[in-house]
Motif scaffolding. Structure first.
Motif, PDB file in Angstrom:
ATOM      1  N   THR A  64      -2.221  -0.347   1.928  1.00 39.77           N
ATOM      2  CA  THR A  64      -1.308  -1.441   1.224  1.00 39.77           C
ATOM      3  C   THR A  64      -1.859  -1.557  -0.288  1.00 39.77           C
ATOM      4  N   ARG A  65      -1.145  -2.312  -1.021  1.00 33.90           N
ATOM      5  CA  ARG A  65      -1.357  -2.470  -2.473  1.00 33.90           C
ATOM      6  C   ARG A  65      -3.081  -2.495  -2.587  1.00 33.90           C
ATOM      7  N   TYR A  66      -3.568  -3.525  -1.943  1.00 32.85           N
ATOM      8  CA  TYR A  66      -4.931  -3.957  -2.343  1.00 32.85           C
ATOM      9  C   TYR A  66      -5.907  -3.481  -1.257  1.00 32.85           C
TER      10      TYR A  66
END
Length: 166
Positions: A64-66
């Motif tokens: 995911t993005r993080y």
């Protein structure tokens, strides 16, 4: 003449404390990124096989993005089947630059997945997390010392982590 520095006690974390666990997560992130500067695509399996060392497999499970979740395992050739040990799921927190052990695999003879932490009543969770992540830290440094890397031309794609019966 040497100048002796005195540092306040609050600058150093007590072993197996929450603060030392956070430091360990940061050290794990640094070592993991040295081992694998660029992550594979989700679902890909990469193998590192320096001469004279057991194969090391890395598989990106989720990205995911993080965060990213991956599995890391050694594969030892031992009849009648390959032995996958140790085998850990690791979560990377990109924004915080930390990596932690989520799960140990193959903790029982049947090879099912078990949570890495604590007893059912929740006691000892900090100690168990510290122990699992200390193991990851030592294992990552061992792998780096063996010459393992998942960067450039030294990492190859592998079909699957789990051997299949044909």
């Amino acid at each position: 003449m040497f100048i002796q520095h005195r540092y306040p006690g609050h600058l150093f974390s007590a072993p197996r404390s929450f603060a030392s666990l956070m430091e360990l997560y940061e050290q794990n992130y640094i070592a993991l990124r040295r081992l694998c500067p660029r992550l594979p695509a989700q679902g890909e399996h990469w193998v590192s096989a320096p001469q004279g060392a057991p194969r090391l497999y890395l598989s990106l499970i989720e990205h995911t993005r993080y965060t990213s979740s991956l599995e890391l395992t050694h594969r030892f050739d031992a009849p009648p089947d390959d032995i996958l040990a140790p085998s850990l799921s690791v979560r990377i927190y990109h924004d915080a630059r930390q990596a932690e052990v989520l799960m140990r695999h193959g903790a029982n003879p049947a090879g099912s997945r078990h949570p890495a932490f604590g007893s059912p009543d929740g006691t000892g969770e900090l100690r168990a997390r510290w122990s699992a992540n200390r193991f990851l830290n030592r294992w990552l440094h061992y792998c780096l010392g063996q010459g393992h890397t998942f960067s450039g031309g030294r990492a190859a794609r592998a079909g699957s982590l789990v051997p299949t019966a044909e």
